[in-house]
Write an enzyme that holds these catalytic residues in place. Structure first.
Site, PDB file in Angstrom:
ATOM      1  N   HIS A  28      10.611 -16.867  37.031  1.00 20.56           N
ATOM      2  CA  HIS A  28      10.661 -18.321  37.210  1.00 20.56           C
ATOM      3  C   HIS A  28       9.940 -19.066  36.090  1.00 20.56           C
ATOM      4  CE1 HIS A  28      12.366 -18.415  41.366  1.00 20.56           C
ATOM      5  NE2 HIS A  28      12.031 -17.140  41.269  1.00 20.56           N
ATOM      6  N   ASP A  75       7.374 -25.152  30.735  1.00 23.89           N
ATOM      7  CA  ASP A  75       7.712 -24.936  32.145  1.00 23.89           C
ATOM      8  C   ASP A  75       9.004 -24.141  32.236  1.00 23.89           C
ATOM      9  OD1 ASP A  75       7.343 -25.167  34.880  1.00 23.89           O
ATOM     10  OD2 ASP A  75       6.918 -27.313  34.754  1.00 23.89           O
TER      11      ASP A  75
HETATM   12  O1  F6P Z   1       6.473 -21.324  38.138  1.00 21.77           O
HETATM   13  C1  F6P Z   1       6.578 -20.173  38.855  1.00 21.77           C
HETATM   14  C2  F6P Z   1       5.855 -20.256  40.166  1.00 21.77           C
HETATM   15  O2  F6P Z   1       6.095 -19.137  40.944  1.00 21.77           O
HETATM   16  C3  F6P Z   1       6.172 -21.505  40.944  1.00 21.77           C
HETATM   17  O3  F6P Z   1       7.255 -21.325  41.705  1.00 21.77           O
HETATM   18  C4  F6P Z   1       4.931 -21.764  41.689  1.00 21.77           C
HETATM   19  O4  F6P Z   1       4.729 -23.130  41.749  1.00 21.77           O
HETATM   20  C5  F6P Z   1       3.882 -21.064  40.908  1.00 21.77           C
HETATM   21  O5  F6P Z   1       4.478 -20.299  39.948  1.00 21.77           O
HETATM   22  C6  F6P Z   1       3.030 -20.159  41.741  1.00 21.77           C
HETATM   23  O6  F6P Z   1       1.977 -20.850  42.184  1.00 21.77           O
HETATM   24  P1  F6P Z   1       0.936 -20.238  43.181  1.00 21.77           P
HETATM   25  O7  F6P Z   1      -0.047 -19.478  42.351  1.00 21.77           O
HETATM   26  O8  F6P Z   1       0.347 -21.429  43.822  1.00 21.77           O
HETATM   27  O9  F6P Z   1       1.690 -19.396  44.135  1.00 21.77           O
END
Ligand code: F6P
Length: 482
Positions: A157, A364
């Protein structure tokens, strides 16, 4: 087919659950409809015997959610350590912020191995596995070691950076070799995919043909699958949300002022400091925008135990105070700054209320807030999206006002342009962006990845033979490093 989706963070599908874009929000509707089982972290840790993973399983739409307690001894080294202090900064091209010890790496591998053991419980002969994100780069290799021969796909992602940057991650070679246990690796953009293939060719010396990597142990296909949202559902949510008490109170408080909105996790990749500096500059360059425009910045606290995040929180809070102190009036606060999360049922209404959406990350993967802002707009009077060219979403949403988040003056000018854009231009841009959202939905993303994953096996491109190439298992690593 029995689909098993795996991610670190999961969503329980509760309407008021705080979510700012992101993987969990995106996966929820597809898991609910597809009948998949979604396996992830419960957010709790457990001491003791990690050979027998404990999972709480509950229904989720037509599917199910299995939440695992992760091993207490390794959780910190996995989540705050290797995943978010080594991989996350590298993946977002912040090699200067990479911090990782060998213990963190071992913990990361241990949690990947733990998850692999937990998944055996959900395996059926016709299962296919779809692993999500940088928390589980080595999970496929651990699963192959346990004898899983079913298709395993992986989707990243985040961005994938240039070779020089990923090479700053300790054990990068071992990890990327482990990724080749996957049958299919999906990326958000062409650039991410090319960066990955560039590393595989130059550093691992492997042959790549048409996106298929051949190694001594099998073949792995790398391809691009830009993630989308469900624009119809989001638009409905936005219409409904206009009567939500939080949204009504916001509208009443504006007194005819225009509103710009930013919604982000409090993360250095999101460009919050530069964005606030751009608003400061905008109010200096265009004093007529004082009193008539304010910014609502929601910055949801995130990964607070990591030093870089603690520092960012202080820096942003100070900057907001300074800018409010300089430009504010007794009856006007330029920046409304909130350190909390909101559920999508409220966020959709906040987006629709704002005349400008500011999504200006330094890097991003996709940024689903950008897509959600567009989908939430009133078609008769849509707002304007100011979008960083370094968000994956910029590839599709090129009808937004694209900005360079390092150019503060340029951003200030674009925000002012957005605030005074005539209706005809706003509609033209919004319709172009909606057309993109409608042709690249979350349902299509899901279906095309699964189809491609099934095809990798049908086409016979995959014959993974563990463990000739995969780096040794987590337990061996622990022995090696201690
Ligand atoms: O950007 C990738 C991602 O998995 C997002 O979907 C998410 O916002 C973040 O990273 C993970 O964040 P967290 O550490 O709060 O789970």
């Amino acid at each position: 087919m029995n689909l098993v989706v795996v991610s670190n963070r999961v969503s329980r599908g509760k309407p008021n659950e705080p979510m700012t874009g992101g993987l969990a929000a995106a996966l929820l509707p597809v898991v609910e409809k597809s009948g998949a089982i979604w396996v992830g972290s419960s957010g709790r840790v457990r001491d003791g015997n990690t050979r027998e993973p404990f999972a709480e399983v509950e229904a989720l739409g037509a599917g199910a959610l299995a939440m695992l307690d992760l091993p207490a001894a390794h959780y910190g080294g996995y989540y705050e350590g290797f995943a978010n202090s080594a991989l996350w900064p590298a993946l977002h091209s912040r090699a200067d912020l990479i911090r990782a010890s060998q213990e963190d790496y071992v913990s990361y591998r241990e949690v990947n191995a733990f998850m692999a053991r937990a998944l055996l419980r959900f395996r059926k002969p016709d299962s296919i596995f779809w692993i999500q994100d940088y928390h589980f780069l080595a999970l496929g290799a651990e699963m192959r070691d346990l004898g899983v021969s079913q298709p395993i796909g992986f989707f990243l992602h985040t961005p994938w950076p240039a070779r020089a940057v990923i090479s700053g991650v300790p054990n990068h070679r071992e990890l990327i070799e482990a990724m080749l246990a996957y049958d299919l690796i999906g990326f958000q953009t062409e650039e991410d995919c090319e960066n990955f293939l560039g590393y595989v060719q130059a550093d691992l010396d492997l042959v790549v043909h048409d996106g298929v990597i051949s190694s001594s142990s099998g073949q792995t296909r790398a391809a691009v699958f830009p993630i989308g949202i469900d624009p119809d559902k989001f638009a409905q949510q936005a219409t409904k949300a206009m009567t939500h008490p939080d949204v009504s109170r916001l509208r009443r408080s504006l007194n005819g002022e225009k509103l710009a909105i930013g919604v982000d996790r409090l993360d250095y990749s999101k460009g919050l400091v530069n964005r606030i500096k751009a608003f400061d500059r905008m109010w200096t360059l265009y004093p007529q925008q004082k009193r008539t425009t304010s910014l609502l910045q929601i910055a949801t606290p995130s990964r607070g135990a990591i030093e870089a995040y603690g520092n960012l929180q202080s820096e942003v809070a100070k900057l907001v105070t300074d800018v409010n102190g300089i430009h504010g009036e007794v009856d006007w606060t330029p920046i409304r700054y909130l350190n909390k999360g909101f559920g999508q049922a409220v966020l959709a209404g906040l987006y629709r209320t704002a005349q400008v959406g500011v999504v200006t990350p330094l890097q991003d993967g996709m940024n689903l807030v950008a897509k959600e802002y567009v989908a939430a707009q009133n078609p008769d009077n849509p707002g304007v999206l100011v979008l960083s060219k370094f968000a994956g979403a910029a590839n599709e949403l090129d009808a937004a006002l694209l900005v360079n988040p390092h150019d503060i003056d340029g951003m200030a000018r674009s925000i002012a342009t957005a605030l005074s854009m005539p209706l005809t231009e706003r509609r033209m841009r919004w319709e172009a962006m909606m057309a993109k959202l409608n042709t690249s939905t979350i349902q299509q993303w899901f279906a095309s990845f699964i189809e491609a994953l099934q095809d990798t096996q049908v086409a016979g491109t995959v014959a993974h033979e563990p463990p000739t190439l995969w780096p040794r298992r987590a337990t061996d690593l622990a022995a090696r490093y201690h």
